[in-house]
Scaffold this motif. Structure first.
Motif, PDB file in Angstrom:
ATOM      1  N   ARG A 139      45.120 -96.808 -51.050  1.00  0.00           N
ATOM      2  CA  ARG A 139      44.738 -95.801 -49.393  1.00  0.00           C
ATOM      3  C   ARG A 139      44.841 -96.372 -48.539  1.00  0.00           C
ATOM      4  O   ARG A 139      44.996 -97.685 -48.498  1.00  0.00           O
ATOM      5  CB  ARG A 139      43.332 -95.372 -49.536  1.00  0.00           C
ATOM      6  N   THR A 141      44.327 -97.459 -44.477  1.00  0.00           N
ATOM      7  CA  THR A 141      42.170 -97.209 -44.176  1.00  0.00           C
ATOM      8  C   THR A 141      42.731 -96.894 -42.378  1.00  0.00           C
ATOM      9  O   THR A 141      44.578 -97.801 -41.642  1.00  0.00           O
ATOM     10  CB  THR A 141      42.151 -98.839 -43.793  1.00  0.00           C
ATOM     11  N   ASP A 154      39.506 -93.179 -44.403  1.00  0.00           N
ATOM     12  CA  ASP A 154      40.835 -92.829 -45.033  1.00  0.00           C
ATOM     13  C   ASP A 154      41.855 -92.262 -44.122  1.00  0.00           C
ATOM     14  O   ASP A 154      41.281 -91.396 -43.666  1.00  0.00           O
ATOM     15  CB  ASP A 154      40.750 -91.795 -46.058  1.00  0.00           C
TER      16      ASP A 154
END
Length: 252
Positions: A139, A141, A154
């Motif tokens: 993901r 960050t 996120d």
């Protein structure tokens, strides 16, 4: 279809424009007032001024420099760095900014976004997000303090939260791409433009004319921001706009 915007960015460190790679190894580029005046002449659609060390050094943005830059430009000016309160926003708007960009402090206190939007209007509040891909978590960050500190946020979820709080625009910088001139982070902006319904400025990685075309053709971002290619004279704003027009992209 709204015209796409081309936005140069001044990363300012103690009164000088600097440019690095991946947020480090900063090189001195010159005087922000002179550089801003040159971008005004070139026909930039907007200008972003970021005091890149203000937050880390726990000081407000350099208002006197911002006033001088604002006096040189008639295009919209977005200013960020060292904004902790609504009073800080007011100070920058009074100095000549049209919009303020909040980043680290908004992560710590998201109510800063809503307070700013209530007082000045959502169109005035830009949520700046520094993004880095985390291969372990698969993901993007969120990073704060000029890219020095990772958070557990996120990027896509934080973008949604920021818009819900009242941000009228997002300026999202790919730290992985910053200064590399390897092209914009297309997958990042594809995800973001699906997730939120406010204008998005893509930042980080622009190295050649086709990079602008790629980000506008392959994603729904509203603006592309670049620094190195403009600062070092590798491209001019008229070059970029002419190439985009030729490729069928609507620009101002």
């Amino acid at each position: 279809m709204l015209a796409k915007r081309i936005i140069p960015c001044l990363d300012v460190d103690h009164g000088r424009v600097k440019k690095g790679v991946n947020f480090v190894h900063l090189t001195d580029v010159g005087d922000p007032v002179a550089i801003a005046a040159a971008y005004e002449k070139q026909g930039a659609d907007e200008l972003v001024f970021l005091d890149i060390t203000a937050t880390n050094e726990k000081r407000p943005a350099i208002v006197d420099t911002i006033e001088k830059v604002a006096a040189q430009v008639f295009m919209p000016l977005t200013v960020g760095g060292g904004i902790h309160t609504v009073a800080d926003m007011q100070r920058l708007l009074k100095a000549g900014a049209d919009k303020v960009a909040v980043n680290s402090q908004a992560v710590r206190d998201p109510s800063l976004i809503s307070k700013g939007a209530e007082k000045f209007g959502a169109q005035c509040i830009v949520l700046a997000i520094d993004s880095k891909w985390d291969p372990a978590k698969q993901r993007y960050t969120v990073y704060v303090n000029g890219g020095r500190q990772a958070t557990d946020l996120d990027v896509i979820e934080w973008a949604k939260q920021g818009v819900a709080a009242g941000a009228g625009e997002l300026m999202v910088t790919s730290m992985d791409k910053d200064g590399t001139k390897s092209g914009f982070d297309i997958p990042l902006y594809q995800k973001l433009t699906v997730a939120v319904n406010v204008p998005i400025i893509a930042s980080g990685g622009c190295g050649k004319l086709t990079d602008f075309n790629d980000v506008f053709k392959q994603t729904d971002v509203d603006a592309a921001l670049a620094a190195s290619v403009f600062h070092f004279g590798e491209l001019t704003i008229p070059d970029v706009k002419a190439a985009l027009k030729k490729d069928g992209v609507t620009v101002r």
